[in-house]
Design an enzyme around this catalytic site. Structure first.
Site, mmCIF file in Angstrom:
data_model
loop_
_atom_site.group_PDB
_atom_site.id
_atom_site.type_symbol
_atom_site.label_atom_id
_atom_site.label_comp_id
_atom_site.label_asym_id
_atom_site.label_seq_id
_atom_site.Cartn_x
_atom_site.Cartn_y
_atom_site.Cartn_z
ATOM 1 N N GLU A 1 -36.322 -7.880 -31.440
ATOM 2 C CA GLU A 1 -36.892 -8.934 -32.294
ATOM 3 C C GLU A 1 -37.086 -10.208 -31.465
ATOM 4 O O GLU A 1 -38.020 -10.950 -31.657
ATOM 5 C CB GLU A 1 -35.946 -9.212 -33.469
ATOM 6 C CG GLU A 1 -36.467 -10.238 -34.455
ATOM 7 C CD GLU A 1 -35.429 -10.669 -35.483
ATOM 8 O OE1 GLU A 1 -34.296 -10.192 -35.434
ATOM 9 O OE2 GLU A 1 -35.794 -11.509 -36.329
ATOM 10 N N ARG B 1 -22.069 -5.764 -30.461
ATOM 11 C CA ARG B 1 -21.501 -5.847 -31.811
ATOM 12 C C ARG B 1 -21.360 -4.481 -32.468
ATOM 13 O O ARG B 1 -20.503 -4.289 -33.330
ATOM 14 C CB ARG B 1 -22.345 -6.799 -32.671
ATOM 15 C CG ARG B 1 -22.156 -8.240 -32.298
ATOM 16 C CD ARG B 1 -23.145 -9.121 -33.002
ATOM 17 N NE ARG B 1 -24.413 -9.210 -32.297
ATOM 18 C CZ ARG B 1 -25.583 -9.440 -32.874
ATOM 19 N NH1 ARG B 1 -25.648 -9.579 -34.174
ATOM 20 N NH2 ARG B 1 -26.678 -9.523 -32.163
HETATM 21 O O1 LIG Z 1 -33.160 -3.301 -34.533
HETATM 22 P P1 LIG Z 1 -33.377 -4.179 -33.349
HETATM 23 O O2 LIG Z 1 -34.594 -5.042 -33.465
HETATM 24 O O3 LIG Z 1 -33.382 -3.401 -32.065
HETATM 25 O O4 LIG Z 1 -32.194 -5.229 -33.267
HETATM 26 C C1 LIG Z 1 -30.850 -4.919 -33.534
HETATM 27 C C2 LIG Z 1 -29.982 -5.106 -32.324
HETATM 28 O O5 LIG Z 1 -29.976 -6.488 -31.933
HETATM 29 C C3 LIG Z 1 -28.628 -6.954 -31.888
HETATM 30 O O6 LIG Z 1 -28.060 -6.819 -30.632
HETATM 31 P P2 LIG Z 1 -28.263 -7.820 -29.421
HETATM 32 O O7 LIG Z 1 -29.273 -7.234 -28.486
HETATM 33 O O8 LIG Z 1 -28.529 -9.194 -29.944
HETATM 34 O O9 LIG Z 1 -26.908 -7.714 -28.632
HETATM 35 P P3 LIG Z 1 -25.340 -7.995 -28.913
HETATM 36 O O10 LIG Z 1 -24.849 -6.969 -29.905
HETATM 37 O O11 LIG Z 1 -24.787 -7.774 -27.560
HETATM 38 O O12 LIG Z 1 -25.170 -9.398 -29.435
HETATM 39 C C4 LIG Z 1 -27.891 -6.064 -32.870
HETATM 40 O O13 LIG Z 1 -26.509 -6.021 -32.593
HETATM 41 C C5 LIG Z 1 -28.553 -4.733 -32.647
HETATM 42 O O14 LIG Z 1 -27.991 -4.012 -31.568
HETATM 43 N N1 LIG Z 2 -31.694 -11.577 -37.244
HETATM 44 C C1 LIG Z 2 -30.681 -11.024 -36.565
HETATM 45 N N2 LIG Z 2 -29.405 -11.409 -36.808
HETATM 46 C C2 LIG Z 2 -28.381 -10.856 -36.102
HETATM 47 N N3 LIG Z 2 -28.541 -9.926 -35.160
HETATM 48 C C3 LIG Z 2 -29.796 -9.523 -34.894
HETATM 49 N N4 LIG Z 2 -30.278 -8.597 -34.037
HETATM 50 C C4 LIG Z 2 -31.623 -8.576 -34.161
HETATM 51 N N5 LIG Z 2 -32.030 -9.435 -35.105
HETATM 52 C C5 LIG Z 2 -30.909 -10.048 -35.571
#
Ligand SMILES: O=P(O)(O)OC[C@H]1O[C@H](OP(=O)(O)OP(=O)(O)O)[C@H](O)[C@@H]1O
Ligand SMILES: Nc1ncnc2[nH]cnc12
Length: 177
Positions: free
Chosen positions: A99, A62
């Site tokens: 998370e 994202r």
């Molecule tokens: O601050 P943090 O605890 O590290 O979490 C934030 C990250 O988690 C989500 O990505 P995700 O790994 O869900 O992947 P995506 O973007 O591919 O959906 C979001 O897009 C961030 O990259």
């Molecule tokens: N709560 C949340 N919502 C969307 N993206 C996330 N990436 C990590 N935590 C998230």
């Protein structure tokens, strides 16, 4: 100054996704509204004014959506920080905790240029673990991380502590349910 857009009104909140207890902030609602998406990129660009930025690094998946138009507007290279096994070239790797899980981020070695100032961009900052791991990919090989930008910040998950010492800017914050 750009007209204000109420981003909260287009961010969907999805309880118990992808795991029970997690409230998921879904940015697809921003992308569905061109004015909202443009507003995000305008604001991110504004946050980069008067800063010395040689390159943007966007975080899969994202984060790419916001990092790519920002890099194009700033006229600087875009480096892709990807999940394990996605980059075809020689890459640096770093593992970290999320998370809701554990992951590894990678960047092409050729995209890490010693002495350059890199700004890291993601859609959402929660624990800060992803950005911290991504930053180390650059810093361990001589590039300077000049800060982090996100669309959404979840300060209750303590990213400020994990990313201490760096400028961190987000467009809006949520403080939990
Ligand atoms: O601050 P943090 O605890 O590290 O979490 C934030 C990250 O988690 C989500 O990505 P995700 O790994 O869900 O992947 P995506 O973007 O591919 O959906 C979001 O897009 C961030 O990259
Ligand atoms: N709560 C949340 N919502 C969307 N993206 C996330 N990436 C990590 N935590 C998230």
């Amino acid at each position: 100054m750009d007209t204000h857009y109420d981003l909260d009104s287009v961010i969907r909140k999805v309880p118990d996704f992808p795991k029970p207890g997690v409230l998921f902030y879904d940015i697809t609602g921003i992308l569905a509204v061109p004015d909202a998406f443009r507003y995000c990129i305008d604001r991110l660009e504004e946050m980069c004014k008067d800063r010395s930025i040689d390159a943007i690094a966007g975080i899969e998946a994202r984060g790419f959506i916001f990092a790519a138009p920002l890099a194009e507007r700033l006229g600087v290279p875009l480096a892709l920080v990807r999940k394990l096994g996605k980059l075809p070239g020689k890459a640096y790797e770093k593992s970290f905790e999320l998370e809701y899980g554990c992951d590894t981020v990678c960047v092409h070695e050729v995209d890490v240029v010693a002495g350059t100032n890199v700004l890291l961009v993601d859609d959402l900052i929660a624990t800060g673990g992803t950005l911290k791991a991504a930053a180390s990919l650059f810093e361990e090989h001589g590039a300077n991380v000049v800060g982090f930008l996100g669309v959404i910040g979840l300060p209750f998950l303590d990213y400020a502590q994990v990313l201490e010492g760096y400028p961190v800017d987000v467009l809006l914050e949520y403080n939990g349910e």
